[in-house]
Design a protein around this motif. Sequence first.
Motif, short mmCIF file in Angstrom:
data_model
loop_
_atom_site.label_atom_id
_atom_site.label_comp_id
_atom_site.label_asym_id
_atom_site.label_seq_id
_atom_site.Cartn_x
_atom_site.Cartn_y
_atom_site.Cartn_z
N LEU A 248 1.73 1.42 17.72
CA LEU A 248 2.90 0.81 17.07
C LEU A 248 3.18 1.36 15.68
CD1 LEU A 248 2.26 -2.93 18.05
CD2 LEU A 248 3.62 -1.22 19.27
N GLY A 249 2.22 2.10 15.13
CA GLY A 249 2.40 2.63 13.79
C GLY A 249 1.58 1.88 12.76
N ARG A 250 1.42 2.49 11.58
CA ARG A 250 0.62 1.89 10.52
C ARG A 250 1.40 0.84 9.73
NH1 ARG A 250 -2.17 5.30 13.58
NH2 ARG A 250 -3.00 7.17 12.59
N LYS A 251 2.69 1.08 9.51
CA LYS A 251 3.48 0.30 8.57
C LYS A 251 3.57 -1.19 8.92
CE LYS A 251 8.22 -0.08 6.82
NZ LYS A 251 9.58 0.53 6.85
N THR A 252 3.94 -1.50 10.16
CA THR A 252 4.19 -2.89 10.55
C THR A 252 2.93 -3.73 10.44
OG1 THR A 252 5.95 -2.20 12.05
CG2 THR A 252 5.03 -4.40 12.37
N ASP B 99 -7.55 -4.66 9.92
CA ASP B 99 -7.04 -4.09 8.68
C ASP B 99 -7.78 -2.82 8.28
OD1 ASP B 99 -5.20 -4.06 6.62
OD2 ASP B 99 -6.45 -5.25 5.27
N HIS B 100 -9.05 -2.71 8.61
CA HIS B 100 -9.83 -1.53 8.22
C HIS B 100 -9.25 -0.23 8.77
CE1 HIS B 100 -13.24 -3.00 5.91
NE2 HIS B 100 -13.28 -4.05 6.69
N PRO B 101 -9.03 -0.11 10.09
CA PRO B 101 -8.52 1.16 10.60
C PRO B 101 -7.10 1.47 10.16
CG PRO B 101 -8.66 -0.46 12.37
CD PRO B 101 -9.38 -1.03 11.19
N LEU B 102 -6.23 0.47 10.08
CA LEU B 102 -4.83 0.78 9.75
C LEU B 102 -4.67 1.12 8.27
CD1 LEU B 102 -2.90 -1.72 8.33
CD2 LEU B 102 -3.66 -2.84 10.43
N ALA B 103 -5.40 0.43 7.39
CA ALA B 103 -5.27 0.70 5.95
C ALA B 103 -5.86 2.06 5.60
CB ALA B 103 -5.95 -0.41 5.14
N THR B 104 -7.05 2.35 6.12
CA THR B 104 -7.68 3.63 5.78
C THR B 104 -7.00 4.80 6.47
OG1 THR B 104 -9.36 3.36 7.52
CG2 THR B 104 -9.91 2.55 5.31
N SER B 105 -6.50 4.60 7.69
CA SER B 105 -5.77 5.68 8.37
C SER B 105 -4.50 6.04 7.63
CB SER B 105 -5.43 5.27 9.81
OG SER B 105 -6.59 5.10 10.58
N LEU B 106 -3.74 5.03 7.22
CA LEU B 106 -2.50 5.27 6.49
C LEU B 106 -2.79 6.02 5.19
CD1 LEU B 106 0.58 4.76 6.31
CD2 LEU B 106 0.05 2.65 5.08
N LEU B 107 -3.81 5.59 4.48
CA LEU B 107 -4.15 6.24 3.21
C LEU B 107 -4.61 7.67 3.43
CD1 LEU B 107 -4.55 6.01 0.15
CD2 LEU B 107 -6.83 5.05 0.60
N ARG C 81 1.95 -4.61 -0.65
CA ARG C 81 2.14 -3.69 0.48
C ARG C 81 3.58 -3.66 1.00
NH1 ARG C 81 -3.05 -4.26 4.60
NH2 ARG C 81 -4.67 -3.64 3.12
N ALA C 82 4.37 -4.66 0.68
CA ALA C 82 5.75 -4.72 1.17
C ALA C 82 6.51 -3.45 0.77
CB ALA C 82 6.45 -5.96 0.63
N GLY C 83 7.19 -2.85 1.71
CA GLY C 83 7.98 -1.66 1.44
C GLY C 83 7.24 -0.36 1.58
N THR C 84 5.97 -0.40 1.96
CA THR C 84 5.20 0.84 2.16
C THR C 84 5.78 1.62 3.34
OG1 THR C 84 3.18 -0.21 1.35
CG2 THR C 84 2.92 1.79 2.65
N PRO C 85 6.00 2.92 3.19
CA PRO C 85 6.59 3.71 4.28
C PRO C 85 5.59 3.97 5.40
CG PRO C 85 6.03 5.14 2.45
CD PRO C 85 5.78 3.74 1.98
N GLU C 86 6.13 4.34 6.55
CA GLU C 86 5.30 4.72 7.69
C GLU C 86 4.65 6.07 7.42
OE1 GLU C 86 3.15 4.41 10.09
OE2 GLU C 86 4.57 3.09 11.14
N SER C 87 3.52 6.32 8.07
CA SER C 87 2.84 7.61 7.96
C SER C 87 3.69 8.72 8.57
CB SER C 87 1.50 7.55 8.67
OG SER C 87 0.99 8.85 8.92
N ALA C 88 3.96 9.76 7.77
CA ALA C 88 4.74 10.89 8.30
C ALA C 88 4.00 11.59 9.43
CB ALA C 88 5.03 11.87 7.16
#
Length: 443
Positions: free
Chosen positions: A82-86, A125-133, A194-201
């Motif tokens: 589903l993506g990192r952002k949502t 939260d661990h995988p999505l936060a660290t993956s996005l970063l 975190r509000a407004g953070t873009p999706e991972s390119a």
Amino acid sequence: MTIDNKISLEDAPLNAFHKKLAVYSSGAPFLDGYILSIIGVVLVQLSQALQLSVFEEGMVAAASLIGMFFGGFVGGLFTDKLGRKTLYVLVLVALAVFSLGQFWVTSAAALIALRFALGVAIGADHPLATSLLAEFLPRKQRGSILASLVMMWFVGAAVAYVAGEFILRAMGPEAWRWALASAVVPAVLFLIMRAGTPESARWLLSKGRTAEADQVIKRVYGSKFSIADLPEPVSERRVSVGALFHSHYGKRIFFVSLFWTCSIIPQFAIYAFAPKILSAMGLTGDLAAWGAVAITIIFVFGCMLGVKLINPLGRRRMLMHSFLWSGLALLLLGLFPEGAGLLTLALFGSYALFIGGAQVLQYVYPNELFPTEVRGSAVGLATSLSRIGAAIGTYLVPMSLSSIGIANTMIAAFGISMVGLLVTWLMAPETRSLDLAKASAAA
């Protein structure tokens, strides 16, 4: 490195967006440390209020760890699909709601259910936060910034102890409700950030959403950059989640899970039972109490040292040194269990300092060794498997102390560290100078 005479995004300078994203992503380990630690502060009071049995006390304490086991891998699967952002935002909504819900519990079953749900959300939260970063950071800063997030666990734990003690002293017989619900405050603060953070390119590109990926790159790096400045994946072959259980990526999951587990079993045991272990080694009174505090502080300094050394030493060498020297400290504790008090504290402090290298790599290796399509799933699976190690370290220590004694317990911990050293020597790659695409390539 340049692409079409322009700087590759892997070599772009660190900007304000990267720094803000690192702060926002630190919410995962901070809330992990806070929520897992606050229950220990209030367990006596809430146990009396809810008239918990010994079994129910254990389940209340364990529920979040069990939830994290399920939440890590499931959250990773969802963030890859589903993506990192949502989910980056929704998981904090869940943490806020479940934390606040603890205020009104009237039974052990309700509290256990909410603690389990909190664990699921933290694990996700661990995988999505660290993956996005990881997918935004330049290669030079990727290792040190990901590594620095580990320290936020200890910060969260420390804040929980301070806040919990203050609430218990100020709020009367129902203080445990306010303390448990207090996690809603940091959850909401990180939610707002975190509000407004873009999706991972990178994730958008992996889904064929080229135009959206290009917009994100221009927003983060400026209008002169585009997807042409992002290094291409080494392989065009799509990687499925099933690849994590066989072939080359299966070996990488085995390596990451095993080194993580070997580093976390002794660490969780010593962190959770420092006063009990020090008492078993003959330290009592103020020396034991302040010694436990000192060991906790040294854990943080060990992580800071790991952050500083991750680029000069490289991932592989630092991990080997971390297991070797921390393991030798445990061996000496086992060989001289009745040594002088200050010597015992010095050896425990040495362990806490040297294990920092392995601790900080828990967020680095999983994010670097797997491609974008399955990065979240891989980090989530490793997180889930590491919770088994956390449970072992937390719950088997009292049994070990009573059955085989403190000396043999320390020697067993040394053996676990040597397993970590062996698997690192045999399997750990060096990813220090590689861009994310090359580091995660299967070949």
